[in-house]
Design a protein around this motif. Structure first.
Motif, short mmCIF file in Angstrom:
data_model
loop_
_atom_site.label_atom_id
_atom_site.label_comp_id
_atom_site.label_asym_id
_atom_site.label_seq_id
_atom_site.Cartn_x
_atom_site.Cartn_y
_atom_site.Cartn_z
N ILE A 1 -12.41 -23.99 -8.69
CA ILE A 1 -12.31 -24.00 -10.14
C ILE A 1 -12.17 -22.55 -10.57
CG2 ILE A 1 -13.45 -24.53 -12.32
CD1 ILE A 1 -12.71 -27.03 -10.81
N LEU A 2 -11.14 -22.23 -11.34
CA LEU A 2 -10.97 -20.86 -11.82
C LEU A 2 -11.83 -20.62 -13.06
CD1 LEU A 2 -7.11 -20.32 -11.48
CD2 LEU A 2 -8.91 -19.56 -9.93
N VAL A 3 -12.38 -19.42 -13.14
CA VAL A 3 -13.20 -19.01 -14.28
C VAL A 3 -12.65 -17.68 -14.78
CG1 VAL A 3 -15.53 -18.48 -15.09
CG2 VAL A 3 -15.21 -20.11 -13.21
N ALA A 4 -12.40 -17.56 -16.08
CA ALA A 4 -11.80 -16.35 -16.64
C ALA A 4 -12.70 -15.76 -17.71
CB ALA A 4 -10.42 -16.67 -17.23
N ALA A 5 -12.64 -14.42 -17.84
CA ALA A 5 -13.42 -13.73 -18.87
C ALA A 5 -12.68 -12.47 -19.30
CB ALA A 5 -14.81 -13.36 -18.33
N ASN A 6 -12.84 -12.11 -20.54
CA ASN A 6 -12.29 -10.83 -21.01
C ASN A 6 -13.30 -10.16 -21.93
OD1 ASN A 6 -11.50 -12.80 -23.17
ND2 ASN A 6 -10.72 -10.94 -24.12
N ASN B 1 -19.63 -9.60 -14.72
CA ASN B 1 -20.99 -10.15 -14.87
C ASN B 1 -20.96 -11.49 -15.60
OD1 ASN B 1 -22.22 -7.99 -13.57
ND2 ASN B 1 -22.75 -6.92 -15.46
N ASP B 2 -19.98 -11.68 -16.48
CA ASP B 2 -19.83 -12.96 -17.17
C ASP B 2 -19.27 -14.04 -16.24
OD1 ASP B 2 -20.83 -11.98 -19.51
OD2 ASP B 2 -18.93 -11.97 -20.60
N LEU B 3 -18.57 -13.63 -15.19
CA LEU B 3 -18.08 -14.61 -14.22
C LEU B 3 -19.18 -15.08 -13.29
CD1 LEU B 3 -14.64 -13.08 -13.09
CD2 LEU B 3 -15.06 -14.78 -14.86
N VAL B 4 -19.97 -14.15 -12.79
CA VAL B 4 -20.98 -14.51 -11.79
C VAL B 4 -22.06 -15.40 -12.38
CG1 VAL B 4 -22.56 -12.54 -12.03
CG2 VAL B 4 -22.22 -13.59 -9.77
N VAL B 5 -22.32 -15.31 -13.69
CA VAL B 5 -23.34 -16.18 -14.27
C VAL B 5 -22.92 -17.65 -14.22
CG1 VAL B 5 -24.26 -14.40 -15.81
CG2 VAL B 5 -22.50 -15.96 -16.65
N GLN B 6 -21.66 -17.90 -13.98
CA GLN B 6 -21.20 -19.28 -13.82
C GLN B 6 -21.04 -19.64 -12.35
OE1 GLN B 6 -18.19 -18.82 -17.41
NE2 GLN B 6 -18.66 -20.97 -17.08
N GLY B 7 -21.57 -18.78 -11.48
CA GLY B 7 -21.51 -19.04 -10.05
C GLY B 7 -20.18 -18.69 -9.43
N ALA B 8 -19.34 -17.96 -10.15
CA ALA B 8 -17.99 -17.65 -9.68
C ALA B 8 -17.92 -16.28 -9.02
CB ALA B 8 -16.99 -17.70 -10.83
N GLU B 9 -17.12 -16.19 -7.98
CA GLU B 9 -16.83 -14.92 -7.31
C GLU B 9 -15.64 -14.25 -8.01
OE1 GLU B 9 -14.80 -13.35 -3.15
OE2 GLU B 9 -15.66 -15.38 -3.23
N TYR C 1 -8.81 6.31 -27.83
CA TYR C 1 -8.25 5.24 -27.01
C TYR C 1 -9.18 4.04 -27.07
CZ TYR C 1 -11.46 6.91 -23.27
OH TYR C 1 -12.55 7.30 -22.53
N ASP C 2 -8.71 2.91 -26.60
CA ASP C 2 -9.53 1.71 -26.50
C ASP C 2 -9.18 0.99 -25.20
OD1 ASP C 2 -11.47 -0.10 -27.17
OD2 ASP C 2 -10.29 -1.18 -28.66
N LEU C 3 -10.12 0.17 -24.75
CA LEU C 3 -9.97 -0.52 -23.47
C LEU C 3 -10.29 -2.00 -23.63
CD1 LEU C 3 -11.99 1.96 -21.21
CD2 LEU C 3 -9.50 1.78 -21.33
N ALA C 4 -9.58 -2.81 -22.88
CA ALA C 4 -9.91 -4.22 -22.74
C ALA C 4 -9.72 -4.61 -21.28
CB ALA C 4 -9.04 -5.09 -23.64
N GLY C 5 -10.51 -5.56 -20.82
CA GLY C 5 -10.40 -5.99 -19.43
C GLY C 5 -10.33 -7.50 -19.33
N PHE C 6 -9.70 -7.97 -18.28
CA PHE C 6 -9.51 -9.39 -18.05
C PHE C 6 -9.79 -9.68 -16.58
CE2 PHE C 6 -6.72 -7.57 -21.16
CZ PHE C 6 -6.84 -8.40 -22.27
N ALA C 7 -10.73 -10.59 -16.32
CA ALA C 7 -11.12 -10.90 -14.95
C ALA C 7 -11.01 -12.39 -14.70
CB ALA C 7 -12.55 -10.43 -14.68
N VAL C 8 -10.63 -12.75 -13.49
CA VAL C 8 -10.56 -14.15 -13.07
C VAL C 8 -11.35 -14.29 -11.78
CG1 VAL C 8 -9.06 -16.02 -12.28
CG2 VAL C 8 -8.35 -14.58 -14.20
N GLY C 9 -12.18 -15.31 -11.74
CA GLY C 9 -12.95 -15.62 -10.54
C GLY C 9 -12.81 -17.08 -10.18
#
Length: 357
Positions: free
Chosen positions: A62-67, A96-104, A157-165
């Motif tokens: 199951i894919l889990v995404a966070a930004n 850190n928002d991905l791992v709280v859902q048990g995702a790598e 400048y500003d930053l945004a990040g997008f992670a998928v686990g």
């Protein structure tokens, strides 16, 4: 090629330097390659990043995404010229928002926007992003650098990040057997992390201190460097603990909104949390912020992590095994409270004791 018209404008004259962007890409490539992992070669320059779930070892994922971003903490990085840690924050706030859902965490992409590109500052930022990716085991497979004169002031400048686990089906958190009597453990934070910095900056203004002054709560560092202490990455110790014990029922990342907003996100409707504030390991930075800003205890607890950046929920019978699994990974879990029945007449997070602000 046609002769350019007299007095014709160029993209560079409008404030966008394509050559500077290309120079930055070449400078960051070795750092990006260092984030390679099974499933991704971490090469950049294409139109899209690729990831092979099968090569990463997943069977029925199951894919889990966070930004996320880093909020106005970025303004302190800009004002101090310290750019090599803010990228770690960016990664941490997502993974850190991905791992709280048990995702790598598997892969990460960044968005970096500025008014005038400074290739060296940009490279320092991406170097921090790459370091965060390495420390959390995910590949940096792409990103975007946007130079937008007229939208951002010089130097901003500003930053945004997008992670998928991913997690195997049936292994996602929180579990559905959470209930009264379960134990709450806390994992220590490294500092303010990346929330509440609009209030932090107001308190610094009130103090009259410059970012170059010695930090009152950490005199071996400047105030700016101390406040830029990167957000902790909890991914590897938590993934290892999840493999070592089946006792973890839920995890909660303490970000904006502090304890009262984040803990209920992983609790069923009939359950509330009771926290022991006498056990809260308040860091000196939070004591300074509370006293200098005259910030009330309840406001501190709903704005900052105050010393606990991650919550672990487990059954009372599993507390010893979960504590051992976390200690085996170098964590120092704090016994921080318990779950109680929620009668619907009080807040979902309740307190006993008093924090040491």
């Amino acid at each position: 090629m046609a002769t350019p018209p007299p007095n014709g404008l160029t993209y560079a004259q409008s404030g966008v330097d394509i050559d500077a962007g290309n120079s930055m890409v070449e400078e960051i490539k070795p750092h990006v390659r260092a984030t390679r992992r099974p499933g991704a070669d971490a090469e950049i320059g294409g139109f899209g990043g690729l990831f092979d779930l099968k090569a990463a070892g997943f069977k029925d994922p199951i894919l889990v995404a966070a930004n996320d971003g880093v909020g106005t903490k970025v303004k302190i990085a800009i004002d101090t010229g310290i750019h090599d840690t803010i990228g770690i924050d960016l990664v941490a706030m997502c993974v850190n928002d991905l791992v709280v859902q048990g995702a790598e965490p598997l892969f990460f992409l960044d968005y970096y926007a500025t008014g005038k590109l400074d290739p060296h500052a940009g490279a320092a930022i991406v170097k921090g992003i790459a370091r965060g990716c390495v420390e959390s085991g995910c590949a940096l497979i792409g990103g975007e650098t946007a130079e937008m004169p007229g939208l951002y002031a010089k130097g901003d400048y500003d930053l945004a990040g997008f992670a998928v686990g991913a997690a195997e089906r049936g292994h996602l958190l929180p579990r559905n057997d959470i209930g009264p009597g379960d134990v709450i453990l806390g994992l220590r934070s490294s500092g303010v992390h990346s929330n509440g910095f609009s209030l932090v900056r107001r308190i610094v203004e009130r103090s009259g201190l410059s970012y170059e002054a010695a930090a009152p709560f950490a005199p071996e560092k400047t105030l700016g460097a101390a406040l830029l202490e990167p957000t902790r990455l909890y991914v590897k110790p938590l993934l290892a603990a999840l493999k070592a014990t089946s006792g973890i029922k839920a995890l909660a990342h303490i970000t904006g909104g502090g304890f009262p907003d984040n803990i209920p996100r992983v609790l069923p409707d009939h359950v509330a949390a009771e926290l022991d504030l006498d056990a809260l390991p308040v860091l000196p930075v939070f004591q300074w912020l509370a006293r200098t800003g005259g910030v009330a205890d309840e406001e501190m607890l709903r704005t900052f992590n105050c010393g606990i950046g991650m919550i672990v929920v487990c059954g009372a019978a599993d507390e010893a095994s979960v504590t051992k699994a976390l200690r085996d990974q170098g964590e120092e879990p704090v016994s921080f409270g318990r779950l109680i029945p929620d009668d619907g007449k009080g807040p979902r997070v309740r307190y006993r004791g008093k924090p040491a602000f």
